[in-house]
Design a protein around this motif. Structure first.
Motif, PDB file in Angstrom:
ATOM      1  N   MET A  60      16.797  30.356 -38.861  1.00  0.00           N
ATOM      2  CA  MET A  60      15.831  29.402 -38.456  1.00  0.00           C
ATOM      3  C   MET A  60      16.402  28.845 -36.911  1.00  0.00           C
ATOM      4  O   MET A  60      15.762  28.916 -35.897  1.00  0.00           O
ATOM      5  CB  MET A  60      16.046  28.105 -39.236  1.00  0.00           C
ATOM      6  N   LEU A  61      17.968  28.856 -36.764  1.00  0.00           N
ATOM      7  CA  LEU A  61      18.233  28.626 -35.190  1.00  0.00           C
ATOM      8  C   LEU A  61      17.920  29.673 -34.498  1.00  0.00           C
ATOM      9  O   LEU A  61      17.660  29.487 -33.083  1.00  0.00           O
ATOM     10  CB  LEU A  61      19.640  28.468 -35.249  1.00  0.00           C
ATOM     11  N   ILE A  62      17.774  30.960 -34.674  1.00  0.00           N
ATOM     12  CA  ILE A  62      17.450  31.994 -34.005  1.00  0.00           C
ATOM     13  C   ILE A  62      15.981  31.895 -33.478  1.00  0.00           C
ATOM     14  O   ILE A  62      15.563  32.012 -32.292  1.00  0.00           O
ATOM     15  CB  ILE A  62      17.520  33.336 -34.595  1.00  0.00           C
ATOM     16  N   TYR A  63      15.145  31.565 -34.178  1.00  0.00           N
ATOM     17  CA  TYR A  63      13.770  31.393 -33.958  1.00  0.00           C
ATOM     18  C   TYR A  63      13.605  30.069 -32.901  1.00  0.00           C
ATOM     19  O   TYR A  63      12.797  30.284 -32.179  1.00  0.00           O
ATOM     20  CB  TYR A  63      12.913  31.019 -35.307  1.00  0.00           C
ATOM     21  N   LEU A  64      14.592  29.107 -33.222  1.00  0.00           N
ATOM     22  CA  LEU A  64      14.216  27.893 -32.203  1.00  0.00           C
ATOM     23  C   LEU A  64      15.151  28.372 -30.947  1.00  0.00           C
ATOM     24  O   LEU A  64      14.390  27.816 -30.006  1.00  0.00           O
ATOM     25  CB  LEU A  64      15.340  26.641 -33.000  1.00  0.00           C
ATOM     26  N   ASP A  65      16.036  29.075 -30.752  1.00  0.00           N
ATOM     27  CA  ASP A  65      16.484  29.562 -29.641  1.00  0.00           C
ATOM     28  C   ASP A  65      15.381  30.014 -28.906  1.00  0.00           C
ATOM     29  O   ASP A  65      15.324  30.229 -27.579  1.00  0.00           O
ATOM     30  CB  ASP A  65      17.874  30.241 -29.831  1.00  0.00           C
ATOM     31  N   THR A  96      15.941  23.918 -44.423  1.00  0.00           N
ATOM     32  CA  THR A  96      15.579  24.612 -43.206  1.00  0.00           C
ATOM     33  C   THR A  96      14.444  24.378 -42.439  1.00  0.00           C
ATOM     34  O   THR A  96      14.416  24.459 -41.204  1.00  0.00           O
ATOM     35  CB  THR A  96      15.453  25.880 -43.769  1.00  0.00           C
ATOM     36  N   LEU A  97      13.595  23.635 -43.101  1.00  0.00           N
ATOM     37  CA  LEU A  97      11.891  23.661 -42.411  1.00  0.00           C
ATOM     38  C   LEU A  97      12.027  22.230 -41.603  1.00  0.00           C
ATOM     39  O   LEU A  97      11.273  21.909 -40.811  1.00  0.00           O
ATOM     40  CB  LEU A  97      11.037  23.941 -43.237  1.00  0.00           C
ATOM     41  N   ILE A  98      12.944  21.225 -42.009  1.00  0.00           N
ATOM     42  CA  ILE A  98      12.890  19.870 -41.737  1.00  0.00           C
ATOM     43  C   ILE A  98      14.218  19.331 -41.123  1.00  0.00           C
ATOM     44  O   ILE A  98      14.177  18.832 -40.128  1.00  0.00           O
ATOM     45  CB  ILE A  98      12.391  18.861 -42.921  1.00  0.00           C
ATOM     46  N   VAL A  99      15.084  19.655 -41.716  1.00  0.00           N
ATOM     47  CA  VAL A  99      16.441  18.912 -41.279  1.00  0.00           C
ATOM     48  C   VAL A  99      16.890  19.616 -40.011  1.00  0.00           C
ATOM     49  O   VAL A  99      17.363  19.081 -39.131  1.00  0.00           O
ATOM     50  CB  VAL A  99      17.363  18.870 -42.381  1.00  0.00           C
ATOM     51  N   ILE A 100      17.126  20.947 -40.196  1.00  0.00           N
ATOM     52  CA  ILE A 100      17.570  21.570 -39.086  1.00  0.00           C
ATOM     53  C   ILE A 100      16.997  21.619 -38.119  1.00  0.00           C
ATOM     54  O   ILE A 100      17.505  21.311 -36.890  1.00  0.00           O
ATOM     55  CB  ILE A 100      17.910  23.235 -39.488  1.00  0.00           C
ATOM     56  N   PRO A 101      15.495  21.959 -37.702  1.00  0.00           N
ATOM     57  CA  PRO A 101      15.017  21.615 -36.602  1.00  0.00           C
ATOM     58  C   PRO A 101      15.104  19.967 -35.904  1.00  0.00           C
ATOM     59  O   PRO A 101      15.221  19.930 -34.748  1.00  0.00           O
ATOM     60  CB  PRO A 101      13.390  21.613 -36.947  1.00  0.00           C
ATOM     61  N   ALA A 102      15.241  19.110 -36.880  1.00  0.00           N
ATOM     62  CA  ALA A 102      15.375  17.676 -36.507  1.00  0.00           C
ATOM     63  C   ALA A 102      16.678  17.594 -35.584  1.00  0.00           C
ATOM     64  O   ALA A 102      17.144  17.037 -34.653  1.00  0.00           O
ATOM     65  CB  ALA A 102      15.315  16.448 -37.425  1.00  0.00           C
ATOM     66  N   VAL A 103      17.858  18.222 -36.502  1.00  0.00           N
ATOM     67  CA  VAL A 103      19.154  18.094 -36.087  1.00  0.00           C
ATOM     68  C   VAL A 103      19.254  18.817 -34.545  1.00  0.00           C
ATOM     69  O   VAL A 103      20.039  18.287 -33.737  1.00  0.00           O
ATOM     70  CB  VAL A 103      20.193  18.770 -36.788  1.00  0.00           C
ATOM     71  N   TYR A 104      18.538  20.217 -34.596  1.00  0.00           N
ATOM     72  CA  TYR A 104      18.598  20.924 -33.258  1.00  0.00           C
ATOM     73  C   TYR A 104      18.115  20.296 -32.132  1.00  0.00           C
ATOM     74  O   TYR A 104      18.548  20.131 -31.099  1.00  0.00           O
ATOM     75  CB  TYR A 104      17.804  22.264 -33.524  1.00  0.00           C
ATOM     76  N   GLY A 105      16.956  19.361 -32.387  1.00  0.00           N
ATOM     77  CA  GLY A 105      16.304  18.832 -31.398  1.00  0.00           C
ATOM     78  C   GLY A 105      17.083  17.603 -30.962  1.00  0.00           C
ATOM     79  O   GLY A 105      16.967  17.090 -29.787  1.00  0.00           O
ATOM     80  N   MET A 129       8.757  22.808 -32.546  1.00  0.00           N
ATOM     81  CA  MET A 129       7.474  22.967 -33.405  1.00  0.00           C
ATOM     82  C   MET A 129       7.018  24.345 -33.641  1.00  0.00           C
ATOM     83  O   MET A 129       6.945  24.633 -34.619  1.00  0.00           O
ATOM     84  CB  MET A 129       6.285  22.063 -32.783  1.00  0.00           C
ATOM     85  N   VAL A 130       6.949  24.871 -32.394  1.00  0.00           N
ATOM     86  CA  VAL A 130       6.504  26.510 -32.473  1.00  0.00           C
ATOM     87  C   VAL A 130       7.688  27.264 -33.130  1.00  0.00           C
ATOM     88  O   VAL A 130       7.197  28.124 -34.119  1.00  0.00           O
ATOM     89  CB  VAL A 130       6.484  27.069 -30.999  1.00  0.00           C
ATOM     90  N   GLY A 131       9.019  27.030 -33.083  1.00  0.00           N
ATOM     91  CA  GLY A 131       9.999  27.732 -33.641  1.00  0.00           C
ATOM     92  C   GLY A 131      10.073  27.546 -35.251  1.00  0.00           C
ATOM     93  O   GLY A 131      10.221  28.504 -36.146  1.00  0.00           O
ATOM     94  N   ALA A 132      10.027  26.189 -35.665  1.00  0.00           N
ATOM     95  CA  ALA A 132       9.838  25.992 -37.118  1.00  0.00           C
ATOM     96  C   ALA A 132       8.729  26.515 -37.686  1.00  0.00           C
ATOM     97  O   ALA A 132       8.777  26.950 -38.835  1.00  0.00           O
ATOM     98  CB  ALA A 132      10.134  24.420 -37.191  1.00  0.00           C
ATOM     99  N   PRO A 172       8.480  33.324 -43.271  1.00  0.00           N
ATOM    100  CA  PRO A 172       9.619  34.141 -43.724  1.00  0.00           C
ATOM    101  C   PRO A 172      10.495  33.448 -44.671  1.00  0.00           C
ATOM    102  O   PRO A 172      10.940  34.006 -45.826  1.00  0.00           O
ATOM    103  CB  PRO A 172      10.503  34.574 -42.498  1.00  0.00           C
ATOM    104  N   LYS A 173      10.482  32.034 -44.477  1.00  0.00           N
ATOM    105  CA  LYS A 173      11.282  31.221 -45.460  1.00  0.00           C
ATOM    106  C   LYS A 173      10.680  31.137 -46.658  1.00  0.00           C
ATOM    107  O   LYS A 173      11.444  31.259 -47.812  1.00  0.00           O
ATOM    108  CB  LYS A 173      11.551  29.777 -45.041  1.00  0.00           C
TER     109      LYS A 173
END
Length: 211
Positions: free
Chosen positions: A95-100, A180-189, A127-130, A136-137
């Motif tokens: 997930m972090l790779i997609y976001l990066d 993976t789909l909700i919390v990690i993108p929020a923390v990343y942002g 949003m695009v990365g998530a 795949p998830k």
């Protein structure tokens, strides 16, 4: 008790006590190894901590399903949680790779248009990365769950042990999906947005996906 007599627990209790001593060494060593591999992959402490902090959330589903099934903590359950931690860390890394990658594309587009990266660009990139990670998830969750579900209804020699290994994995994959789909993108942002408040985001090459 009469003199020269004593009472002690034996059998499976002794096995469990010895196993607890081993797990007291194996579990911290496993978490330390996961942390080291994550740091070697990202080369940044922030992303490594995001994945490591996600592991307890991923294990919540395993604990709930274990309680629902009426299982007690045992060596087999501990093995299931160790396996779950590895899978949760792997999905968090992807997930972090997609976001990066999405953030790097947004940074490149902003540079080509002659402007700095804005919070709106950051939000759009997340949003695009998530969204790209949803398919795949879900494929990972369905494959693992479909492979482990028959174990819950199995009977015969060894089925009790296998069930206690599978239950943490099945329950944990459900909570890991939401994580993976909700919390990690929020923390990343939140982390990237905090860095933008302190100054421009540091440019860097997209992370390499491990084979």
């Amino acid at each position: 008790m009469p003199k020269c007599y004593w009472l002690g627990w034996s059998g499976q209790f002794e096995y469990l006590e010895r196993a607890k001593q081993r797990l007291a060494l194996v579990v911290p060593l496993t978490l330390a190894l996961i942390f080291l591999l994550l740091y070697l992959n990202f080369r940044r402490l922030t992303e490594t901590l995001i994945v490591m902090l996600s592991l307890p959330f991923a294990m919540v589903g395993g604990i709930w399903l274990m309680w629902f099934m009426g299982f007690n903590l045992s060596v087999a359950v501990a093995v299931g949680f160790i396996a779950l931690a590895g899978v949760a860390a792997e999905t968090g890394v992807i997930m972090l790779i997609y976001l990066d990658h999405a953030l790097e594309e947004a940074r490149t587009a902003a540079r080509e248009s002659g402007r700095s990266l804005t919070r709106a660009d950051l939000h759009s990139a997340i949003m695009v990365g998530a969204v790209e990670r949803v398919r795949p998830k879900m494929m990972t969750v369905v494959a693992i769950t479909a492979g482990l579900m028959p174990i819950l209804w199995a009977d015969g020699t060894g089925s009790e042990v296998m069930q206690r290994i599978a239950v943490p994995m099945i329950g944990g994959m459900v909570s890991s999906t939401l994580l993976t789909l909700i919390v990690i993108p929020a923390v990343y942002g939140s982390v990237k947005g905090w860095r933008m408040g302190r100054g421009p985001l540091r440019e860097g090459a997209p992370e390499r996906m491990a084979a």
